[in-house]
Design an enzyme around this catalytic site. Structure first.
Site, PDB file in Angstrom:
ATOM      1  N   LYS A  74       5.025   5.210  -1.155  1.00  0.00           N
ATOM      2  CA  LYS A  74       4.869   6.464  -1.903  1.00  0.00           C
ATOM      3  C   LYS A  74       6.095   7.368  -1.802  1.00  0.00           C
ATOM      4  O   LYS A  74       6.332   8.194  -2.688  1.00  0.00           O
ATOM      5  CB  LYS A  74       3.613   7.199  -1.443  1.00  0.00           C
ATOM      6  N   GLY A  84       0.812  -1.208   0.000  1.00  0.00           N
ATOM      7  CA  GLY A  84       0.000   0.000   0.000  1.00  0.00           C
ATOM      8  C   GLY A  84       0.848   1.260   0.000  1.00  0.00           C
ATOM      9  O   GLY A  84       1.994   1.267  -0.463  1.00  0.00           O
ATOM     10  N   SER A  85       0.301   2.319   0.573  1.00  0.00           N
ATOM     11  CA  SER A  85       0.861   3.660   0.415  1.00  0.00           C
ATOM     12  C   SER A  85       2.201   3.899   1.088  1.00  0.00           C
ATOM     13  O   SER A  85       2.803   4.966   0.910  1.00  0.00           O
ATOM     14  CB  SER A  85      -0.141   4.704   0.935  1.00  0.00           C
ATOM     15  N   VAL A  86       2.712   2.953   1.875  1.00  0.00           N
ATOM     16  CA  VAL A  86       4.005   3.178   2.510  1.00  0.00           C
ATOM     17  C   VAL A  86       5.115   3.366   1.474  1.00  0.00           C
ATOM     18  O   VAL A  86       6.155   3.962   1.779  1.00  0.00           O
ATOM     19  CB  VAL A  86       4.365   2.022   3.473  1.00  0.00           C
TER      20      VAL A  86
END
Length: 703
Positions: free
Chosen positions: A391, A387-389
């Site tokens: 980014k 997921g967004s980790v």
């Protein structure tokens, strides 16, 4: 007048020569008589001796300590009865030893007796009834068979009835002989090392002269001072029955191992086998041709294995284990309808500057036993959608590739692409985003535009329902950037096995965009911890490691020996990205934890240690037996603290939390882990200060 002929002297010389030869033969005959008559018995005994043989006696393995000098793995001594067969020993000899030994030891525990096979019983019956048994195979039939075939055929002729009524005493003899049969020449084989009583040990030691090859000695078992804590990562050692691994005999034997040596099977016991094994004691035996030992001496003193000092802080490790398990239990209690999914929580904590692993924890809920299990190895082996980790890596890829510029903004609104689902953020009200605020508020749309521009699609806003321009190399380019942080590649950890994650095999514009928000490839908790550490450490990726140093063994039970080896910081690479770009990502990570609107702000806003990091929620499918059962979520978190001078970094993965997006166990675990770390540090600093003041006061008093 004729001259007189000179008389020849040859006969005289020959006579002298014959006389000398006669004397020599006389001396030889005399010497032979002396040898035969006076020293014959001694020389005959010398002739009967074989070459010198050397056997190696195992020694205790090295101990394992934590970074603070606390013993994690020790050796527990126990009585042991062993058998070292001389050369040329036969089955009948081993049976005789077994019958004698059975007078002094008990071998009647349930597992031992149940382990006696039908063949063991037949072999015993055969030795007692050899003449009768041999008659059951005719000489004519035996002519066409090898010796082993004749023996096996003879055993087959022994009936079940003949082996069905052995007494308990006879079964014990069979059990003992079974162990004796496993022994190799001049190699100690354990006959009994569990529940050997003091009386048994003393009795055997008293009657060794009646028990050829038997010895009463000491063996060692691994003892774990902290119970089950960290055991799944420490690994295990083989039993003597298992010995060295099948298929690897040549490798071990060339290193001086015996076939029945106990060796590291998994984990750190396997990784550092060469250090932990120690130096065997070597005893040289002189034997007669019949195998009788007539002399022995120690030629190499044994030394137990070297002691390992790990980077792990066991007090902190226990606290992390407690936090992870308690929060997993709490999550299951909060969302009982999601219980079928909520089975794991993973955490890795490390020093971002050195790579030293401070704690690795994984709690697993066993659906069959209904218990929570320590399974720290999952943090190294289980890959999950992050997921967004990720980014932070996406922003750096965009900045370094020129796809975006520092401070460039995009308005966060859904992107419609033909024949694809809508690409949106978790909220529709994020507004205009820069690279830093996109990290702070976790904008998916901003990352989608980074991916589009890296693909060569520069239209903004992207036209609704159209197909973007697509460079098929972009997905790999993104992966190359991620790999600089340790995502998708080996971390270099000193452990026998680690997963490098999962790399998707398909390629498309949509998948490239999903990769940019951490919704395609999968990574382990250790890889995410290394990624967080690399950002915290100003772009230097260091190798994570368990071993801090190795020490020489000493007799003292209370202190470590001299330093043998130390493990220094190993920088694997420096990310090939401008420092000012990394500064922007670090600022974005700081705002995530410390500024209003940051996705982790509500959990870390009041922390004194000022943390930084990134949250991540991944939408994934839950599969069982290859069948998708439901759509579910992974809740992840990475971070480090303090943000300006990081000394600790971490990664949390709570996979398959169900369809409920309200699960916050990842945030609670992260906050409690950092609290525990800095509380322990403060307490230890206070204790150290008090100790120093006390020591100074004593010096002043003595002065």
């Amino acid at each position: 007048m004729k001259k007189k002929k000179k008389k020849a002297q040859l006969p005289i010389r020959i006579n002298i020569l014959f006389f000398v030869v006669f004397l020599l033969f006389s001396v030889l005959i005399l010497q032979l008589g002396v040898v035969q008559i006076l020293n014959g018995e001694d020389f005959q005994e010398e002739i009967e001796r074989t070459n010198l043989d050397t056997t190696s006696i195992p020694v205790p393995r090295g101990k394992i300590y934590d970074r603070n000098g606390n013993v994690i793995v020790d050796n527990e001594a126990e009585y042991s009865i062993t058998y070292t067969p001389p050369k040329g020993v036969q089955a009948e000899d081993r049976l005789e030893v077994a019958e004698d030994l059975a007078k002094y030891i008990v071998m009647d525990d349930k597992d031992t007796l149940e382990g006696i096979t039908e063949r063991n019983k037949k072999e015993y019956w055969y030795l007692l009834n050899k003449k009768e048994a041999d008659k059951r195979i005719s000489a004519e039939d035996a002519e066409d068979m090898e010796n082993a075939e004749v023996y096996n055929a003879t055993l087959d002729k022994i009936t079940e009835e003949e082996i069905s009524d052995f007494s308990k005493q006879e079964l014990e003899v069979i059990a003992i002989k079974k162990e004796l049969d496993k022994a190799y020449s001049l190699t100690p084989q354990i006959v009994k090392n569990e529940n050997v009583t003091t009386e048994e040990y003393a009795t055997i030691a008293e009657h060794l002269d009646e028990l050829p090859g038997i010895n009463a000695t000491t063996d060692w078992n691994r003892e774990y001072s902290f119970g089950e804590t960290l055991t799944s990562l420490l690994g295990s050692i083989s039993s003597q029955e298992q010995g060295i691994p099948a298929g690897e005999e040549d490798s071990y034997l060339t290193k001086g191992y015996s076939r029945n040596d106990r060796v590291g099977k998994s984990g750190l016991e396997l990784q550092y086998e060469d250090l932990l094994r120690g130096r065997k004691e070597q005893i040289q035996y002189t034997t007669k041709k019949d195998g009788t030992v007539i002399d022995s001496k120690t030629v190499v003193e044994g030394q137990r294995g070297k002691d390992l000092v790990l980077t792990i802080d066991m007090e902190f490790q226990q606290e992390v284990d407690k936090i992870v398990e308690e929060e997993l239990k709490a999550a299951k209690k909060e969302h009982p309808y999601e219980n079928q999914y909520l089975t794991d929580a993973l955490a890795v904590v490390m020093d971002p500057n050195t790579g030293e692993l401070l704690a690795i924890s994984a709690s697993h809920y066993n659906e069959e036993t209904k218990e929570y299990e320590d399974s720290g190895f999952r943090a190294l082996s289980d890959a999950h959608t992050p997921g967004s980790v990720v980014k932070g890596a996406t922003i750096l890829a965009g900045l370094d590739s020129g796809a975006i510029k520092p401070g460039q903004s995009f308005y966060d609104r859904p992107i419609e692409i033909k024949d694809s689902p809508t690409f949106r953020s978790y909220s529709t009200g994020l507004g205009s985003m820069t690279d830093i605020t996109a990290l702070k508020k976790s904008s998916n749309v901003y990352m989608f535009y980074v991916a589009l521009r890296m693909m060569g699609e520069n239209r903004y806003p992207f036209p609704s329902k159209e197909i973007p321009r697509f460079d098929s190399n972009t997905l790999q380019v993104l992966r190359n950037y991620y790999q600089q942080f340790g995502l998708g590649v080996a971390t270099g950890i000193d452990y026998p096995h680690e997963s490098t994650g999962y790399t998707g095999t398909s390629n498309s514009p949509g998948l490239t965009m999903f990769q940019a928000i951490g919704q395609y490839d999968q990574y382990t908790a250790l890889q995410l911890a290394q990624y967080a550490s690399t950002i915290a450490n100003d772009g230097y990726r260091v190798r994570p490691h368990f071993l801090k140093e190795a020490r020489e063994p000493i007799a003292s039970q209370d202190e470590l020996g001299p330093l043998y080896k130390t493990v220094n910081t190993d920088v694997l690479n420096k990310i090939d990205i401008e420092d000012n770009y990394l500064d922007r990502v670090q600022e974005g990570f700081r705002q995530v934890f410390q500024e209003q609107g940051g996705t982790a702000y509500s959990y870390f806003k009041d922390a004194d240690y000022k943390a930084a990091g990134k949250t991540g929620t991944a939408e994934v499918g839950y599969y069982k037996d290859g069948k998708k059962l439901a759509d579910t979520l992974n809740h992840n978190l990475i971070g480090y603290a303090p943000y300006d001078e990081p000394e600790v970094a971490f990664a949390i993965i709570v996979p398959y939390t169900g369809e409920n997006s309200g699960n916050t166990s990842n945030h609670r675990i992260g906050r409690k882990i950092l609290d525990a770390y800095f509380d322990m540090k403060e307490n230890r600093d206070e204790e150290s200060k008090d100790d120093n003041e006390e020591a100074n006061a004593e010096e002043e008093t003595e002065g």
